[in-house]
Motif scaffolding. Sequence first.
Motif, PDB file in Angstrom:
ATOM      1  N   ASP A 183       3.987   5.618  -5.622  1.00 54.67           N
ATOM      2  CA  ASP A 183       3.922   5.661  -7.087  1.00 54.67           C
ATOM      3  C   ASP A 183       2.877   6.662  -7.571  1.00 54.67           C
ATOM      4  O   ASP A 183       3.109   7.408  -8.525  1.00 54.67           O
ATOM      5  N   ILE A 184       1.740   6.655  -6.923  1.00 56.03           N
ATOM      6  CA  ILE A 184       0.680   7.602  -7.295  1.00 56.03           C
ATOM      7  C   ILE A 184       1.146   9.035  -7.058  1.00 56.03           C
ATOM      8  O   ILE A 184       0.947   9.918  -7.902  1.00 56.03           O
ATOM      9  N   GLN A 185       1.782   9.255  -5.914  1.00 51.08           N
ATOM     10  CA  GLN A 185       2.300  10.595  -5.604  1.00 51.08           C
ATOM     11  C   GLN A 185       3.364  11.014  -6.621  1.00 51.08           C
ATOM     12  O   GLN A 185       3.391  12.156  -7.075  1.00 51.08           O
ATOM     13  N   VAL A 221       0.846  -1.206   0.000  1.00 55.02           N
ATOM     14  CA  VAL A 221       0.000   0.000   0.000  1.00 55.02           C
ATOM     15  C   VAL A 221       0.878   1.252   0.000  1.00 55.02           C
ATOM     16  O   VAL A 221       0.593   2.219  -0.721  1.00 55.02           O
ATOM     17  N   ALA A 222       1.966   1.256   0.774  1.00 52.82           N
ATOM     18  CA  ALA A 222       2.864   2.406   0.820  1.00 52.82           C
ATOM     19  C   ALA A 222       3.530   2.613  -0.547  1.00 52.82           C
ATOM     20  O   ALA A 222       3.679   3.759  -1.016  1.00 52.82           O
ATOM     21  N   THR A 223       3.927   1.527  -1.195  1.00 52.63           N
ATOM     22  CA  THR A 223       4.546   1.628  -2.522  1.00 52.63           C
ATOM     23  C   THR A 223       3.564   2.190  -3.543  1.00 52.63           C
ATOM     24  O   THR A 223       3.918   3.040  -4.372  1.00 52.63           O
ATOM     25  N   VAL A 224       2.325   1.701  -3.489  1.00 57.45           N
ATOM     26  CA  VAL A 224       1.306   2.205  -4.424  1.00 57.45           C
ATOM     27  C   VAL A 224       1.060   3.685  -4.184  1.00 57.45           C
ATOM     28  O   VAL A 224       0.962   4.482  -5.131  1.00 57.45           O
ATOM     29  N   LYS A 225       0.994   4.095  -2.912  1.00 61.94           N
ATOM     30  CA  LYS A 225       0.795   5.513  -2.597  1.00 61.94           C
ATOM     31  C   LYS A 225       1.961   6.346  -3.131  1.00 61.94           C
ATOM     32  O   LYS A 225       1.767   7.418  -3.705  1.00 61.94           O
ATOM     33  N   ASN A 229       3.310  14.160  -9.165  1.00 62.91           N
ATOM     34  CA  ASN A 229       4.397  15.144  -9.226  1.00 62.91           C
ATOM     35  C   ASN A 229       4.964  15.257 -10.633  1.00 62.91           C
ATOM     36  O   ASN A 229       5.278  16.357 -11.098  1.00 62.91           O
ATOM     37  N   LEU A 230       5.126  14.103 -11.315  1.00 62.49           N
ATOM     38  CA  LEU A 230       5.648  14.139 -12.677  1.00 62.49           C
ATOM     39  C   LEU A 230       4.706  14.880 -13.618  1.00 62.49           C
ATOM     40  O   LEU A 230       5.156  15.630 -14.487  1.00 62.49           O
TER      41      LEU A 230
END
Length: 162
Positions: free
Chosen positions: A49-51, A43-47, A55-56
């Motif tokens: 990646d989404i963040q 879940v932390a990794t998915v968050k 940003n990108l």
Amino acid sequence: MLDISFGEFVLIGVVALVVLGPERLPTVARTVGALLARAQRFVATVKADIQQQANLQGLDSIRQDLQDAAHSFRGQLEAEVQQVRDAIDHNAAEARALAEQAAEPFHEAERTIHGGIAPDGETPQSAPAAPAPRDENQLDLFAHMPEHQPAPLPETPPQTRQ
């Protein structure tokens, strides 16, 4: 996360102890803990990646805005440089015209002084030179002067050194 109170956790633990037994409960608890930790990392990794994607996208829009501003600035700068070049060319043409106008009286004076003979020995193409009017009352002392040739220098014998 989940809305489970402490009492409900105790009840789940007692049921698991009765169903699984005291021998297998520590192994199952470790496995469940490892699975929960892995789920939290996922879940932390998915968050993250989404963040990062958000940003990108924001950075891409900022980069595009900067490129648009740079192209606009370059166009304005090139237009200003072209205007300055045009102004310089215009001023140079005016300066050449003024120089020609300023030089005209000097050329006229030169033609008058030289009596219609150009400085390089050629006669001007515009009009033939008329002879200067002769005044009969004026004495012309220098009209027929012989060409002056310098007198030869006396030869001196070479001196010998002593």
